[in-house]
Motif scaffolding. Sequence first.
Motif, mmCIF file in Angstrom:
data_model
loop_
_atom_site.group_PDB
_atom_site.id
_atom_site.type_symbol
_atom_site.label_atom_id
_atom_site.label_comp_id
_atom_site.label_asym_id
_atom_site.label_seq_id
_atom_site.Cartn_x
_atom_site.Cartn_y
_atom_site.Cartn_z
ATOM 1 N N SER A 169 -52.660 55.878 43.963
ATOM 2 C CA SER A 169 -52.893 56.434 42.635
ATOM 3 C C SER A 169 -52.307 57.836 42.519
ATOM 4 O O SER A 169 -51.672 58.180 41.509
ATOM 5 C CB SER A 169 -54.399 56.459 42.334
ATOM 6 N N MET A 170 -52.477 58.651 43.549
ATOM 7 C CA MET A 170 -51.924 59.999 43.508
ATOM 8 C C MET A 170 -50.402 59.956 43.530
ATOM 9 O O MET A 170 -49.728 60.728 42.833
ATOM 10 C CB MET A 170 -52.470 60.821 44.678
ATOM 11 N N ARG A 171 -49.850 59.058 44.313
ATOM 12 C CA ARG A 171 -48.386 58.912 44.341
ATOM 13 C C ARG A 171 -47.861 58.515 42.970
ATOM 14 O O ARG A 171 -46.833 59.016 42.498
ATOM 15 C CB ARG A 171 -48.003 57.871 45.392
ATOM 16 N N LEU A 172 -48.583 57.615 42.306
ATOM 17 C CA LEU A 172 -48.171 57.174 40.975
ATOM 18 C C LEU A 172 -48.105 58.349 40.003
ATOM 19 O O LEU A 172 -47.129 58.493 39.263
ATOM 20 C CB LEU A 172 -49.136 56.108 40.464
ATOM 21 N N TRP A 173 -49.142 59.195 40.013
ATOM 22 C CA TRP A 173 -49.175 60.283 39.041
ATOM 23 C C TRP A 173 -48.198 61.400 39.376
ATOM 24 O O TRP A 173 -47.731 62.104 38.479
ATOM 25 C CB TRP A 173 -50.600 60.798 38.880
ATOM 26 N N LEU A 174 -47.869 61.542 40.617
ATOM 27 C CA LEU A 174 -46.792 62.469 40.967
ATOM 28 C C LEU A 174 -45.466 61.972 40.388
ATOM 29 O O LEU A 174 -44.660 62.757 39.873
ATOM 30 C CB LEU A 174 -46.689 62.614 42.488
ATOM 31 N N LEU A 175 -45.259 60.654 40.461
ATOM 32 C CA LEU A 175 -44.034 60.083 39.894
ATOM 33 C C LEU A 175 -44.039 60.174 38.365
ATOM 34 O O LEU A 175 -42.998 60.435 37.751
ATOM 35 C CB LEU A 175 -43.902 58.617 40.331
ATOM 36 N N VAL A 176 -45.211 59.954 37.751
ATOM 37 C CA VAL A 176 -45.311 60.055 36.293
ATOM 38 C C VAL A 176 -44.853 61.431 35.826
ATOM 39 O O VAL A 176 -44.155 61.561 34.814
ATOM 40 C CB VAL A 176 -46.761 59.772 35.834
ATOM 41 N N GLU A 177 -45.228 62.451 36.551
ATOM 42 C CA GLU A 177 -44.873 63.813 36.164
ATOM 43 C C GLU A 177 -43.361 64.023 36.139
ATOM 44 O O GLU A 177 -42.846 64.824 35.358
ATOM 45 C CB GLU A 177 -45.527 64.804 37.126
ATOM 46 N N ARG A 178 -42.624 63.275 36.953
ATOM 47 C CA ARG A 178 -41.160 63.419 37.010
ATOM 48 C C ARG A 178 -40.446 62.544 35.976
ATOM 49 O O ARG A 178 -39.226 62.627 35.838
ATOM 50 C CB ARG A 178 -40.665 63.067 38.410
ATOM 51 N N GLY A 179 -41.210 61.723 35.282
ATOM 52 C CA GLY A 179 -40.593 60.878 34.265
ATOM 53 C C GLY A 179 -40.380 59.454 34.747
ATOM 54 O O GLY A 179 -40.747 59.081 35.870
ATOM 55 N N GLN A 180 -39.775 58.646 33.906
ATOM 56 C CA GLN A 180 -39.545 57.243 34.242
ATOM 57 C C GLN A 180 -38.536 57.119 35.380
ATOM 58 O O GLN A 180 -37.562 57.868 35.456
ATOM 59 C CB GLN A 180 -39.039 56.495 33.011
ATOM 60 N N SER A 181 -38.801 56.158 36.256
ATOM 61 C CA SER A 181 -37.909 55.910 37.396
ATOM 62 C C SER A 181 -38.124 54.490 37.879
ATOM 63 O O SER A 181 -39.135 53.843 37.562
ATOM 64 C CB SER A 181 -38.193 56.898 38.537
ATOM 65 N N ASP A 182 -37.175 53.985 38.652
ATOM 66 C CA ASP A 182 -37.320 52.645 39.225
ATOM 67 C C ASP A 182 -38.526 52.591 40.151
ATOM 68 O O ASP A 182 -39.230 51.575 40.196
ATOM 69 C CB ASP A 182 -36.046 52.270 39.999
ATOM 70 N N GLU A 183 -38.753 53.660 40.894
ATOM 71 C CA GLU A 183 -39.882 53.693 41.825
ATOM 72 C C GLU A 183 -41.206 53.602 41.068
ATOM 73 O O GLU A 183 -42.120 52.880 41.484
ATOM 74 C CB GLU A 183 -39.836 54.979 42.645
ATOM 75 N N LEU A 184 -41.297 54.298 39.934
ATOM 76 C CA LEU A 184 -42.512 54.229 39.128
ATOM 77 C C LEU A 184 -42.671 52.852 38.500
ATOM 78 O O LEU A 184 -43.761 52.290 38.469
ATOM 79 C CB LEU A 184 -42.485 55.308 38.042
ATOM 80 N N ARG A 185 -41.577 52.289 38.024
ATOM 81 C CA ARG A 185 -41.623 50.974 37.378
ATOM 82 C C ARG A 185 -42.168 49.928 38.338
ATOM 83 O O ARG A 185 -42.938 49.034 37.924
ATOM 84 C CB ARG A 185 -40.199 50.609 36.942
ATOM 85 N N GLU A 186 -41.842 50.021 39.612
ATOM 86 C CA GLU A 186 -42.316 49.051 40.589
ATOM 87 C C GLU A 186 -43.820 49.146 40.820
ATOM 88 O O GLU A 186 -44.447 48.176 41.247
ATOM 89 C CB GLU A 186 -41.588 49.261 41.920
ATOM 90 N N MET A 187 -44.390 50.298 40.534
ATOM 91 C CA MET A 187 -45.819 50.482 40.771
ATOM 92 C C MET A 187 -46.662 50.046 39.580
ATOM 93 O O MET A 187 -47.887 49.961 39.685
ATOM 94 C CB MET A 187 -46.124 51.959 41.087
#
Length: 251
Positions: free
Chosen positions: A214-232
């Motif tokens: 969950s924390m990793r997800l929100w760190l990615l959210v802060e950086r914007g859309q990405s393939d890594e975020l989409r996979e989560m």
Amino acid sequence: MSQGPRRLSAHRMALALALVAAGPPLVVHNGWPGLVVAFVATAYATYLLLGKRWPRRPAARRARPTAVAALARALGRLLAADGFEPDRYVFRRHNAAGDALIVDLQPLPPVTTGETRFAVHVGFLLAPYWEWEKRSLGLPPEKRPDMSHVNWTQSVTPADWSEDEWVITDEAEAPAVARRVYERLPDLALWLDRDLLWRAAAGGSTELGTVSESMRLWLLVERGQSDELREMLDDDETDRAIWEYADRQAD
């Protein structure tokens, strides 16, 4: 300090005199039933004339601070040196990114007379998750987070006890107990190091260990859309809203 007898208002005096004057006619015209009514009227008139004029009781003195309140002040002084701001039993510290560290004192019901039990928890809250929470729940922008909002939490226990609870029996003990609590706190500053947090989120070996998905997800959210975020993310309503929210974060 007593304020002395208060002046009797004119309308109250007039009402009292009218009640007394009505007594004899009630007895004459109604006999014994009228006597009962006359007695009640006279009693109420007496109350209006005298009962309302007793001096006011002095205001109760403010209750003495509880032992936990004294402890909170003592702990607050220790935490202030580390950049924490006190808010009664809650202490907060933020980094430049807006992440929050929280130390929380929770008073508990006493087991025996004369003692106060309390629990201590620390928590960490990522700024992007907190902003999402405020938007989703309709919270005001100035709302301050507490332990119900954090991404990570840990109990702080006494070193020599098997229980999770602390005990304080007197306000005089507050400085010593606060020092014990302070010395048992984990190295909280590590959580405010974003570089360290990102390495932990990426699976690297750090003092933080492994952070939650969950924390990793929100760190990615802060950086914007990405393939890594989409996979989560899944394709449900909440995750679609998070995906759109991430797009706004990149602006």
